[in-house]
Design an enzyme around this catalytic site. Structure first.
Site, PDB file in Angstrom:
ATOM      1  N   PHE A 282      34.756  43.971  51.819  1.00 36.06           N
ATOM      2  CA  PHE A 282      33.418  44.173  51.644  1.00 36.06           C
ATOM      3  C   PHE A 282      33.358  43.653  49.508  1.00 36.06           C
ATOM      4  O   PHE A 282      33.302  44.208  49.253  1.00 36.06           O
ATOM      5  CB  PHE A 282      33.036  45.288  51.503  1.00 36.06           C
ATOM      6  CG  PHE A 282      31.766  45.886  51.159  1.00 36.06           C
ATOM      7  CD1 PHE A 282      30.540  45.265  52.418  1.00 36.06           C
ATOM      8  CD2 PHE A 282      30.392  45.385  50.658  1.00 36.06           C
ATOM      9  CE1 PHE A 282      29.415  45.599  52.652  1.00 36.06           C
ATOM     10  CE2 PHE A 282      29.411  45.507  49.965  1.00 36.06           C
ATOM     11  CZ  PHE A 282      28.555  45.719  50.728  1.00 36.06           C
TER      12      PHE A 282
ATOM     13  N   LYS B 239      28.083  46.720  39.293  1.00 34.39           N
ATOM     14  CA  LYS B 239      28.202  48.694  39.814  1.00 34.39           C
ATOM     15  C   LYS B 239      28.216  48.947  37.820  1.00 34.39           C
ATOM     16  O   LYS B 239      27.853  49.175  36.922  1.00 34.39           O
ATOM     17  CB  LYS B 239      29.454  49.017  40.461  1.00 34.39           C
ATOM     18  CG  LYS B 239      28.887  48.417  41.796  1.00 34.39           C
ATOM     19  CD  LYS B 239      30.058  49.776  42.550  1.00 34.39           C
ATOM     20  CE  LYS B 239      29.950  48.854  44.183  1.00 34.39           C
ATOM     21  NZ  LYS B 239      28.281  49.093  44.780  1.00 34.39           N
TER      22      LYS B 239
ATOM     23  N   ASP C 206      38.142  41.327  43.354  1.00 40.38           N
ATOM     24  CA  ASP C 206      36.902  41.954  43.095  1.00 40.38           C
ATOM     25  C   ASP C 206      36.972  43.159  42.739  1.00 40.38           C
ATOM     26  O   ASP C 206      37.398  44.132  43.831  1.00 40.38           O
ATOM     27  CB  ASP C 206      36.552  41.732  44.496  1.00 40.38           C
ATOM     28  CG  ASP C 206      34.891  42.113  44.703  1.00 40.38           C
ATOM     29  OD1 ASP C 206      34.502  42.798  43.708  1.00 40.38           O
ATOM     30  OD2 ASP C 206      34.215  42.483  45.332  1.00 40.38           O
TER      31      ASP C 206
HETATM   32  C1  PLP Z   1      34.265  45.298  46.040  1.00 36.80           C
HETATM   33  C2  PLP Z   1      32.340  45.512  46.372  1.00 36.80           C
HETATM   34  N1  PLP Z   1      32.615  43.661  46.295  1.00 36.80           N
HETATM   35  C3  PLP Z   1      30.492  43.193  46.002  1.00 36.80           C
HETATM   36  C4  PLP Z   1      29.495  44.938  46.152  1.00 36.80           C
HETATM   37  C5  PLP Z   1      28.443  44.461  45.911  1.00 36.80           C
HETATM   38  O1  PLP Z   1      27.793  44.728  45.154  1.00 36.80           O
HETATM   39  P1  PLP Z   1      25.627  45.017  44.848  1.00 36.80           P
HETATM   40  O2  PLP Z   1      25.793  45.775  46.035  1.00 36.80           O
HETATM   41  O3  PLP Z   1      25.885  45.037  43.956  1.00 36.80           O
HETATM   42  O4  PLP Z   1      25.186  43.649  44.800  1.00 36.80           O
HETATM   43  C6  PLP Z   1      29.688  46.220  46.662  1.00 36.80           C
HETATM   44  C7  PLP Z   1      28.968  46.913  46.811  1.00 36.80           C
HETATM   45  O5  PLP Z   1      29.999  47.924  47.261  1.00 36.80           O
HETATM   46  C8  PLP Z   1      31.689  46.438  46.603  1.00 36.80           C
HETATM   47  O6  PLP Z   1      31.965  47.260  46.769  1.00 36.80           O
END
Ligand code: PLP
Length: 405
Positions: free
Chosen positions: A145, A259, A230
């Protein structure tokens, strides 16, 4: 039905009527929050065990973060990146130093930072590695994700995230998470990056096998491929270290952060890397109206300050040990498996008892807010400011819910 319950019902009905149904929220309407606890419009209190999907690692309205935001609002909140402002350099310096890297490229949301990482990796591939034009490939993991943009969902394996949104962006190769042989087989001379979550959050807090991150690091170095971690959800204290990669002593070529970087106050994300990687960008090639704005930078400076104290990493480590010890004791008592690290747990509920959604609804009724994923899993990721008493409260309520099913 009391007067107070009517307030929740009315607010739920209004949201249902006027918003797209791209979420299925629990019927709780929050009006106030402080630390690890929130209060709804009817005055009921709940322990927040989701913490904005880890955007609230420092709790709701941490005094140092609110103070930084208030002070900055008195000066300047937005300039545009056509000019500099006095919070920009200090933020980028502090974050680069926290990461042990050279440079920062600030954005706003996590998905934007992932998009940025993809673009930078491709450009690095063409200009530095020498990949033929238009042929760059990026290796990603199944069940990932990374966000919701059209390019990112192009390499999702979740049909809910992906179906009906094609045509899809090419250039990604998907391999099973945790499988180094499959990753090695997917890499060739066109590969510019490996993009993975060091712990897969949305997939259900999946921790890879020991040695996996070390193996990814070695493979990327050997093959001249960028290791892009990530750490949007796993980073900034959640797992008991600043980054989840730290647990294996591994340093990627690029951190993707978001976040908690905005302290739960403003959206702040960033790509952090070395000068030989981020240095490939030239003026006009990438940007964002709000990325790196003064308010965001002022709050994020305070966030990095909190992380530099080490206090939150330590809390996540110590209270995380308690959380996992107590959750493991529920295996065989309505729980079939528990995964995670630090104050982050994926808990598989026995599907014979109830769904993950039902478990979250019942937890809500006894004062704990959590989130289900993939049918029978629930996730607990409380703010790192929780107390031992709070952790015990959450697990006691879960045990109660499972015992009374
Ligand atoms: C590992 C990871 N990458 C990217 C994202 C995407 O972040 P955003 O919702 O701020 O676009 C998330 C969101 O849950 C995430 O958990």
């Amino acid at each position: 039905m009391t007067m107070t319950t009517n307030r929740t019902a009315a607010a739920v009905a209004e949201a249902e009527r006027w918003t797209a149904h791209n979420y299925h929220p629990l019927p709780v309407v929050i009006a106030d929050a402080d630390g690890a606890w929130v209060t709804d419009v009817d005055g009921r209190r709940y322990l927040d065990c989701l913490a904005g999907y880890s955007a609230l690692n420092f709790g709701h309205r941490h005094p140092a973060l609110i103070d930084a935001a208030r002070k900055q609002i008195e000066h300047v909140t937005l300039t545009s990146r056509a000019f500099l402002h006095d919070q920009f350099g200090p933020f980028c310096r502090d974050l680069a130093e926290l990461c042990g890297m050279d440079m920062v490229l600030p954005m706003n949301t996590g998905a934007e930072a992932v998009e940025t990482a993809i673009k930078v990796s491709r450009k690095w591939g063409y200009k530095v590695k020498g990949v033929p034009d238009g042929q760059a490939s990026i290796v990603v993991a199944a069940d990932n994700f990374h966000g919701r943009t059209t390019t990112i969902i192009s390499f999702s394996t979740d049909p809910d995230a992906r179906a009906d949104y094609g045509p899809y962006t090419p250039g990604f190769r998907i391999v099973p998470y945790g499988d180094l042989d499959a990753m090695r087989a997917a890499i060739d001379e066109t590969t510019v990056a490996v993009l993975i979550e060091p712990i897969q959050g949305e997939a259900g807090v999946l921790v890879p096998p020991p040695g996996y991150l070390t193996g990814v690091r070695a493979l990327c170095t050997e093959q001249n491929v960028l290791f892009v971690a990530d750490e949007i959800q796993s980073g900034l204290g959640r797992t008991g270290d600043t980054f989840a990669c730290d647990h294996e002593g591994v340093k990627p070529d690029m951190y993707v952060l978001g976040k908690a970087l905005g302290g739960g106050v403003v959206p702040v994300s960033a790509v952090v890397s070395r000068a030989d990687v981020l240095g490939v960008l030239r003026p006009g090639e990438h940007g964002s109206t709000f990325g790196g704005n003064p308010l965001a930078c002022a709050v994020a400076i305070a966030v990095v300050d909190l992380l530099n104290s080490g206090e939150f990493q330590e809390r996540a480590r110590e209270l995380g040990a308690l959380l996992h010890e107590r959750l493991r004791a529920l295996i065989g008592h309505g729980v079939t498996a528990v995964r995670g690290r630090g104050l982050w747990a994926g808990i598989d509920i026995d599907p014979a008892l109830m769904t993950g959604r039902e478990a979250c609804e019942r937890l809500m009724a006894v004062g704990v807010l959590a989130k289900d994923t993939h049918g029978s899993t629930i996730r607990l990721a409380p703010p790192l400011v929780v107390t031992e008493e709070d952790v015990n409260f959450a697990v006691d309520r879960l045990a109660e819910v499972l015992a009374t099913s």
